[in-house]
Write a protein that holds these residues in place. Structure first.
Motif, PDB file in Angstrom:
ATOM      1  N   LYS A  57      21.409  -5.553 -11.423  1.00 17.91           N
ATOM      2  CA  LYS A  57      22.674  -5.552 -10.680  1.00 17.91           C
ATOM      3  C   LYS A  57      23.875  -5.438 -11.611  1.00 17.91           C
ATOM      4  N   THR A  87      16.408  -2.463   1.823  1.00 22.36           N
ATOM      5  CA  THR A  87      17.759  -2.049   2.233  1.00 22.36           C
ATOM      6  C   THR A  87      18.852  -2.951   1.679  1.00 22.36           C
ATOM      7  N   LYS A  90      21.189  -1.214  -0.826  1.00 24.93           N
ATOM      8  CA  LYS A  90      22.217  -0.344  -0.234  1.00 24.93           C
ATOM      9  C   LYS A  90      23.309  -1.163   0.435  1.00 24.93           C
ATOM     10  N   GLU A  91      22.931  -2.276   1.046  1.00 19.46           N
ATOM     11  CA  GLU A  91      23.923  -3.127   1.711  1.00 19.46           C
ATOM     12  C   GLU A  91      24.869  -3.766   0.701  1.00 19.46           C
ATOM     13  N   GLU A  92      24.324  -4.167  -0.466  1.00 18.75           N
ATOM     14  CA  GLU A  92      25.157  -4.795  -1.477  1.00 18.75           C
ATOM     15  C   GLU A  92      25.982  -3.785  -2.254  1.00 18.75           C
ATOM     16  N   PHE A  93      25.411  -2.578  -2.441  1.00 15.66           N
ATOM     17  CA  PHE A  93      26.100  -1.549  -3.234  1.00 15.66           C
ATOM     18  C   PHE A  93      26.161  -0.240  -2.444  1.00 15.66           C
ATOM     19  N   PRO A  94      26.981  -0.172  -1.392  1.00 14.78           N
ATOM     20  CA  PRO A  94      27.031   1.045  -0.567  1.00 14.78           C
ATOM     21  C   PRO A  94      27.546   2.274  -1.318  1.00 14.78           C
ATOM     22  N   GLU A  95      28.186   2.060  -2.464  1.00 11.84           N
ATOM     23  CA  GLU A  95      28.740   3.203  -3.219  1.00 11.84           C
ATOM     24  C   GLU A  95      27.677   3.967  -4.007  1.00 11.84           C
ATOM     25  N   ASP A  97      24.949   6.526  -4.768  1.00 11.79           N
ATOM     26  CA  ASP A  97      24.751   7.826  -4.135  1.00 11.79           C
ATOM     27  C   ASP A  97      23.325   8.043  -3.644  1.00 11.79           C
ATOM     28  N   ILE A  99      19.340   6.110  -3.540  1.00  8.69           N
ATOM     29  CA  ILE A  99      18.445   4.988  -3.819  1.00  8.69           C
ATOM     30  C   ILE A  99      17.019   5.445  -3.542  1.00  8.69           C
TER      31      ILE A  99
END
Length: 428
Positions: A57, A87, A90-95, A97, A99
């Protein structure tokens, strides 16, 4: 696309990185080693411990900062953390591009954005990349023979992340070894979650011994090292091959985790104390000068002071060449997560430090006996390398009293030793 790689975690993860990087390069992408030249950063994550997830992270956050500053265009995240947290990443790091799960790495090039579309479907495969590359020293490489694990130890999340044990075919392993040997690799470290199970799923029984007999026939391959062997599957035949075959280092990494029968049963290990000690004695009796590396877990739920004292005495008496010591970590989803009683962080730390001290006394004794002896050494650079007792990245190092060409395997006299560092006088 110019991409910069950040590969985290164990050698098995690194071999995944090697495979998907080779695949990307074969499809016209370029790997760069300067972030300033990169369009994208690919982060291959580890999730074996809480510290591994934090490291992953932290690297994602650093990459996202670069993206926000306009220094890179794309962030691709893959590896064990993706498979473990699903998921949540993606929820924690939506930026982020892109995954990708571990299975999707095999055709990463097809998942890179092209004309505004992502290709979603992917095939899982352990087959060879269009060509093989290594991200290690040119003369030393990891050769992964399988992925996944069927052992289901109580503390380990690997089977839930990487799935059941899946061997590469013997033909693919041999072809991969030939390609790397032709490219200058002299030292191979055989790796898998459990190398001693190699071939069980494909051929009906383990075939590690047969594989090694074929590998040693590859002319330019000079040395093989066995990593991650499970004690209940280490055979006398394997030991006899090691004793008689120059290309197979007298070295084995054999994770034991504990020696108390009560702890081994709680950990759901497949060998008790008696069988473990029998295998270790057989190895020492059969293979002259064998170097044995292992790992131990301290503070597993229910570990009493008596259990720990049994482990400490075992380490002091057996005298392993190298050991790794881990404090038990509660892996969500594993049987050990809810086992009771849990051991306090303070006691786990104390036990780890006590065991490390016991091993330091062992190393001092081993070093006294080593001084004046002649050992085989591989040079990792002009002034340093490793003895046959030391696997790359995880064990000790050697310093040379005279320059030696990188990649050379030679005999040297141990003229000094301190901890896991040896001073070697080349004999040539």
């Amino acid at each position: 696309m110019n991409f910069f790689l950040i590969s985290l975690g164990c050698p098995k993860n690194l071999t995944d990185s090697e495979d998907f990087c080779a695949n990307l390069i074969s499809h016209g992408h370029k790997m760069v080693f300067d972030l300033n030249l990169a369009d994208a950063v690919i982060i291959n994550t580890c999730a074996f411990l809480a510290s591994s997830i934090k490291e992953a992270k932290d690297n994602i956050k650093a990459a996202l900062k670069l993206k926000a500053e306009g220094k890179i265009k794309k962030i691709i995240v893959t590896g064990c953390m993706v498979d473990r947290l699903k998921t949540a990443v993606k929820e924690e790091f939506p930026e982020i591009d892109l995954i990708l799960s571990i299975s999707e790495q095999t055709r990463m090039d097809k998942l890179i954005k092209k004309e505004g579309e992502f290709i979603k479907k992917i095939q899982t495969s352990l087959s060879l990349s269009p060509y093989k590359m290594t991200l290690t020293l040119p003369h030393s490489a990891y050769l992964k023979v399988a992925d996944g694990c069927n052992n289901r130890c109580a503390y380990c999340a690997i089977p839930y992340i990487r799935g059941n044990y899946r061997s590469k075919s013997m033909e693919d392993v041999l072809e991969e070894a030939k390609i790397m040997a032709e490219d200058g690799v002299k030292e191979f470290s055989l790796i898998a979650q459990d190398t001693t199970s190699y071939g069980q799923d494909l051929y009906g029984k383990p075939q590690l011994e047969k594989l090694i007999k074929k590998l040693v026939k590859i002319k330019k391959l000079e040395r093989i090292r066995i990593m991650y062997a499970y004690p209940h599957r280490v055979s006398r035949e394997l030991a006899e091959i090691m004793a008689g075959e120059e290309k197979l280092y007298p070295y084995i990494d054999i994770p034991l985790q504990h020696i108390s029968d009560k702890m081994l049963k709680a950990m759901r290990r497949h060998a008790g104390a008696a069988q473990t000690k029998e295998v270790l004695a057989m190895l020492r009796e059969t293979v002259p000068g064998i170097a044995i590396r292992t790992n131990f877990i301290v503070g597993f739920p229910g570990e009493t002071e008596a259990d720990f004292e049994e482990l400490k005495s075992f380490v002091a008496d057996f005298k392993f060449d190298n050991i790794g010591i881990f404090e038990f970590f509660r892996e969500p989803g594993t049987p050990a997560y809810d086992m009771k009683p849990q051991i306090s962080a303070k006691i786990k730390k104390e036990r780890a430090e006590t065991l490390a001290f016991a091993q330091s006394r062992v190393i001092d004794e081993i070093n006294k006996k080593l001084i004046g002896s002649t050992v085989e050494v591989i040079s990792d650079g002009e002034t340093s390398g490793r003895t046959y007792k030391d696997a790359p990245d995880i064990d000790g190092t050697a310093e040379f009293t005279a320059p030696v060409e990188a990649g050379r395997i030679f005999r040297g006299e141990v003229v000094g030793a301190e901890g896991y560092r040896r001073i070697i006088k080349p004999l040539f």
